[in-house]
Design a protein around this motif. Structure first.
Motif, PDB file in Angstrom:
ATOM      1  N   MET A   9       1.033  -1.037   0.170  1.00 20.24           N
ATOM      2  CA  MET A   9      -0.140  -0.075  -0.559  1.00 20.24           C
ATOM      3  C   MET A   9       0.885   1.004  -0.733  1.00 20.24           C
ATOM      4  O   MET A   9       0.382   2.558  -0.238  1.00 20.24           O
ATOM      5  N   THR A  10       2.266   0.769   0.557  1.00 21.53           N
ATOM      6  CA  THR A  10       2.997   2.088  -0.128  1.00 21.53           C
ATOM      7  C   THR A  10       2.955   2.527  -1.649  1.00 21.53           C
ATOM      8  O   THR A  10       3.399   4.139  -1.612  1.00 21.53           O
ATOM      9  N   ILE A  38       3.843  -1.356  -7.011  1.00 24.27           N
ATOM     10  CA  ILE A  38       3.903  -3.200  -6.371  1.00 24.27           C
ATOM     11  C   ILE A  38       2.948  -3.455  -6.532  1.00 24.27           C
ATOM     12  O   ILE A  38       2.230  -2.987  -5.949  1.00 24.27           O
ATOM     13  N   ALA A  39       2.918  -4.213  -7.846  1.00 24.08           N
ATOM     14  CA  ALA A  39       1.781  -5.525  -7.792  1.00 24.08           C
ATOM     15  C   ALA A  39       1.849  -6.481  -7.770  1.00 24.08           C
ATOM     16  O   ALA A  39       0.820  -7.045  -7.025  1.00 24.08           O
ATOM     17  N   PHE A  72       1.400 -12.729  -3.591  1.00 23.92           N
ATOM     18  CA  PHE A  72       0.550 -11.858  -2.839  1.00 23.92           C
ATOM     19  C   PHE A  72       0.893 -10.897  -4.147  1.00 23.92           C
ATOM     20  O   PHE A  72       1.968 -10.072  -4.858  1.00 23.92           O
ATOM     21  N   ILE A  73      -0.661 -10.328  -4.683  1.00 18.71           N
ATOM     22  CA  ILE A  73      -0.138  -9.811  -6.427  1.00 18.71           C
ATOM     23  C   ILE A  73      -1.683  -8.925  -6.485  1.00 18.71           C
ATOM     24  O   ILE A  73      -3.157  -9.036  -5.827  1.00 18.71           O
ATOM     25  N   ARG A  74      -1.509  -7.551  -6.596  1.00 22.45           N
ATOM     26  CA  ARG A  74      -3.074  -7.328  -7.030  1.00 22.45           C
ATOM     27  C   ARG A  74      -3.552  -7.391  -8.326  1.00 22.45           C
ATOM     28  O   ARG A  74      -3.330  -8.383  -9.128  1.00 22.45           O
ATOM     29  N   TYR A 117       5.327  -2.076 -13.726  1.00 20.12           N
ATOM     30  CA  TYR A 117       5.690  -2.131 -12.115  1.00 20.12           C
ATOM     31  C   TYR A 117       7.016  -3.207 -11.219  1.00 20.12           C
ATOM     32  O   TYR A 117       7.591  -2.913 -12.199  1.00 20.12           O
ATOM     33  N   ARG A 118       6.702  -2.684 -10.513  1.00 19.51           N
ATOM     34  CA  ARG A 118       7.387  -3.190  -9.288  1.00 19.51           C
ATOM     35  C   ARG A 118       6.364  -4.501  -8.349  1.00 19.51           C
ATOM     36  O   ARG A 118       5.669  -4.771  -7.915  1.00 19.51           O
ATOM     37  N   ILE A 119       7.629  -6.072  -7.845  1.00 18.60           N
ATOM     38  CA  ILE A 119       7.793  -6.503  -7.295  1.00 18.60           C
ATOM     39  C   ILE A 119       8.700  -6.863  -6.530  1.00 18.60           C
ATOM     40  O   ILE A 119       9.990  -6.173  -6.508  1.00 18.60           O
TER      41      ILE A 119
END
Length: 341
Positions: A108-109, A113-114, A177-179, A211-213
């Motif tokens: 959530m920051t 971050i996907a 964990f993935i959106r 996106y970021r991982i």
């Protein structure tokens, strides 16, 4: 007061009654405040579904009509799940009560971050990193995958050396964990992979989309590993080699594709010969079958269906600017921390 993002933990199961009986209680003890729990069954022939229905009424059941592997099974199951964040969890994973909260807080920051993974330790040796994800996935310049805390078959003891949250190249499918929006934006898993490397391919496509991982060390889970296919199984070797080649062909920048695959061909041929000399002809056959089926797949693959931006491998985070297997075998660099020395 802000509303917690909705989270759905989805456990893909195939004939995993014993794992569900052992590990599902820990998942049901999760303390996150906006949580749904699912078991997605891949046409099991044991009594997994009946067992979950009888003993865990809070867990919803999704029944896939066939066993389409990890990739196809999740693609099908997630069509029936509505949540802000999916947590794709292997059936052989034990979790701690507060394992979800720190990962969600980290995600959530930054809306970019996907995907994110917790720290994976080995269930039977709880102070040791586990093979499938350890402290986050990396890749070298030839497309070989490894982890902080695990290089090839060498795993490290967790002494806090990887307790920094950081961007990685890929997050493990054992506890991913993935959106949900990001998962569907890039088309989910590639069902052609069936199992193994599909999460690396998915993360690579997410990175190409901007996106970021990430890796979250504040969350720890314990993975048995090899629940469906143990290490050393020729079928597992076949899938790893074939899927790695498919992933490289799909995702490498055109300027990198041919030179990297050319080098990989000779290194993989060397691996096949090494298997034969070591008295493992089935391993050699698995590698050769992987190449045969990769070339068959390549004839029908259409780049026109992939509209994601092309990015050079060396411009991405989580990439080691060297050849991992050279340093491992010839320079005796067996741990992540010694690779660059």
């Amino acid at each position: 007061m802000s509303v917690l993002p909705s989270v759905a933990v989805v456990i893909l199961n195939w004939n995993g009654r014993s794992f569900l009986e052992k590990f599902l209680p820990s998942v049901c003890s999760s303390t996150y405040g906006n949580l749904q729990l699912y078991v997605a069954d891949n046409a099991s022939t044991d009594d997994s579904v009946a067992f979950v229905r009888a003993n865990f009424p809070e867990v919803k059941i999704i029944q896939n009509p066939a066993n389409d592997g990890f990739a196809g099974g999740y693609n099908m199951a997630l069509q029936h799940v509505k949540a802000d964040i999916y947590v794709l969890l292997n059936q052989d994973v034990e979790v701690e009560p507060g394992w979800i909260e720190p990962v969600v807080a980290q995600m959530m920051t930054d809306d970019h971050i996907a995907a994110c993974q917790p720290k994976l330790r080995f269930y039977d040796k709880k102070t040791e990193f586990e093979y499938a994800g350890a402290a986050g996935g990396w890749m070298d310049i030839l497309g070989y995958t490894f982890c902080r805390g695990r290089i090839l078959y060498t795993t490290e003891e967790d002494r806090g050396q990887y307790d920094d949250a950081q961007d990685i190249f890929w997050a493990t499918g054992a506890a991913l964990f993935i959106r949900s929006a990001c998962f569907h934006e890039v088309g989910g898993f590639d069902a052609d992979f069936f199992a193994h490397m599909e999460e690396v391919d998915l993360c690579w496509r997410l990175k190409r989309a901007g996106y970021r991982i990430c890796y979250c060390p504040e969350s720890v889970v314990y993975h048995v590993g090899g629940g469906s296919l143990p290490q050393g199984n020729p079928r597992k070797l076949y899938l790893n080699f074939r899927n790695n080649l498919m992933m490289l062909w799909k995702n490498l920048h055109p300027a990198d594709r041919w030179i990297i695959l050319f080098q990989r061909f000779f290194l993989d041929l060397l691996a096949a010969v090494k298997s034969l000399v070591a008295g493992k002809p089935k391993d050699m056959q698995a590698i050769l079958r992987a190449y045969r089926d990769y070339f068959r797949w390549r004839r029908r693959y259409q780049f026109s269906k992939d509209r994601l931006p092309q990015k050079k491998l060396l411009d991405m985070t989580g990439v080691f600017h060297g050849i991992m297997i050279w340093r491992y075998y010839f320079l005796n660099r067996k741990t992540f921390g010694t690779l660059e020395k």
